[in-house]
Design a protein around this motif. Structure first.
Motif, short mmCIF file in Angstrom:
data_model
loop_
_atom_site.label_atom_id
_atom_site.label_comp_id
_atom_site.label_asym_id
_atom_site.label_seq_id
_atom_site.Cartn_x
_atom_site.Cartn_y
_atom_site.Cartn_z
N ARG A 199 21.92 -14.69 -20.74
CA ARG A 199 21.55 -13.60 -21.64
C ARG A 199 21.69 -12.26 -20.90
O ARG A 199 21.37 -12.16 -19.72
N VAL A 224 23.52 -16.10 -15.44
CA VAL A 224 22.50 -16.28 -16.47
C VAL A 224 23.17 -16.31 -17.83
O VAL A 224 24.37 -16.02 -17.96
N ASN A 275 16.87 -7.92 -16.39
CA ASN A 275 15.56 -8.21 -15.79
C ASN A 275 15.70 -8.50 -14.30
O ASN A 275 14.87 -8.06 -13.48
N LEU A 276 16.75 -9.25 -13.94
CA LEU A 276 16.96 -9.57 -12.54
C LEU A 276 17.39 -8.34 -11.74
O LEU A 276 16.98 -8.16 -10.60
N THR A 309 18.35 -11.01 -19.61
CA THR A 309 17.94 -11.72 -18.39
C THR A 309 18.63 -11.10 -17.18
O THR A 309 18.04 -10.92 -16.11
N ASN A 310 19.88 -10.77 -17.37
CA ASN A 310 20.66 -10.11 -16.34
C ASN A 310 19.96 -8.82 -15.89
O ASN A 310 19.72 -8.59 -14.70
#
Length: 304
Positions: A234, A232, A240-241, A237-238
């Motif tokens: 950001r 990813v 979030n996953l 974002t990392n």
């Protein structure tokens, strides 16, 4: 016509007398009179009526006096502003941050101190990945930026490590490795070998391979082959996953408060320490005083 003519005319209007105006201005009366006559010829209008006791403004002269006073006041204000610009008290600072650099407490602190000390400098703030920030600074669209690990080092730019912190492992709260380390005691560090048995999420594309390139290199040096679940662009974002259970990752310690309800953060084994620096990027030939002041403030704050 220049500012000198405006000052001459205003002095005459205020004193009502050529001789007294000349004394105030520190010049002789005949040259002053000649300058005003030349001004009248240039404007094509009579500004003064001469009489034995001095001078009086014509109607055109009264209009010209207002214009002259406004112009002189505007010029004085401009000189004051330019003096502040010359000292770095006014101007523009265009500064950028990666999301992971902005998450460190250092970044809002240096911005707060800069706003306090230079309140009249306009701040233009951009968030981008490391590659985007580096390109923008090299192209002159940004003055400077804060990022983690540089992904390229153009010769025209200066890269300064301000702070360094360890990276930590990020796992979903319900992950067996996370559950096994919860309790009242200090969490046991996790090894790279254990991480590499899981699906790993990397922040690498586009343009931000720094910290995660170092992670992969460290794994390779130990003969480990990580299982890459996703790449990813950001840091958030990392996480979030990770919070969604899509995999595990490593992040700088300063981010370890994010998604506390869903993500568990564990230290890496001491022998496998992975450092996450905070890097100041600027131009070597920077001549913007706001930018130079910001860089100096960042260095002082980091040294504290």
């Amino acid at each position: 016509m220049d500012l000198r003519h405006l000052r001459y005319f205003v002095a005459i209007a205020e004193t009502g007398h050529m001789t007294r105006a000349a004394e105030r201005l520190g010049i002789q009366q005949p040259p002053l009179s000649q300058q005003i006559k030349a001004l009248e010829r240039e404007l094509g209008v009579e500004l003064l009526r001469r009489h034995p006791r001095g001078v009086a403004l014509t109607d055109a002269g009264r209009h010209f006096l207002r214009e002259a006073e406004n112009l002189l006041e505007g010029y004085a204000q401009m000189r004051h502003r330019m003096a502040r610009v010359a000292s770095g008290q006014e101007g523009l600072l265009a500064v950028g941050f990666t999301s992971s650099a902005a998450a460190h407490a250092f970044t809002p602190e240096v911005l707060r101190l800069y706003r306090r000390d230079y309140p009249s400098v306009e701040l233009d703030i951009l968030e981008d990945n490391a590659a985007g920030l580096t390109e923008a600074i090299a192209a002159g669209r940004l003055h400077c930026g804060l990022l983690r690990v540089p992904v390229s080092r153009p010769q025209a730019l200066l890269f300064e490590t301000l702070l360094t912190e360890p990276a930590v492992a990020a796992l979903p709260c319900d992950h067996p490795l996370a559950r096994g380390r919860k309790g009242g005691g200090r969490p046991r560090p996790i090894s790279l070998a254990e991480l590499c048995q899981e699906k790993i999420i990397l922040v690498r594309q586009p343009g931000a391979p720094g910290l995660y390139a170092n992670l992969l290199a460290l794994c390779e040096s130990q003969g480990l082959r990580p299982r890459i679940a996703a790449e990813v662009d950001r840091m958030m974002t990392n996480l979030n996953l990770v919070a969604a259970g899509a995999g595990v990752s490593v992040v700088p310690t300063s981010i370890s408060g994010a998604h506390a309800h869903a993500v568990t953060y564990l230290p890496l084994a001491r022998a496998e320490r992975l450092d996450a620096p905070l890097t100041l990027v600027s131009r070597r030939d920077e001549d913007s005083l706001p930018a130079l002041h910001f860089a100096a403030m960042a260095r002082r704050l980091a040294a504290r």
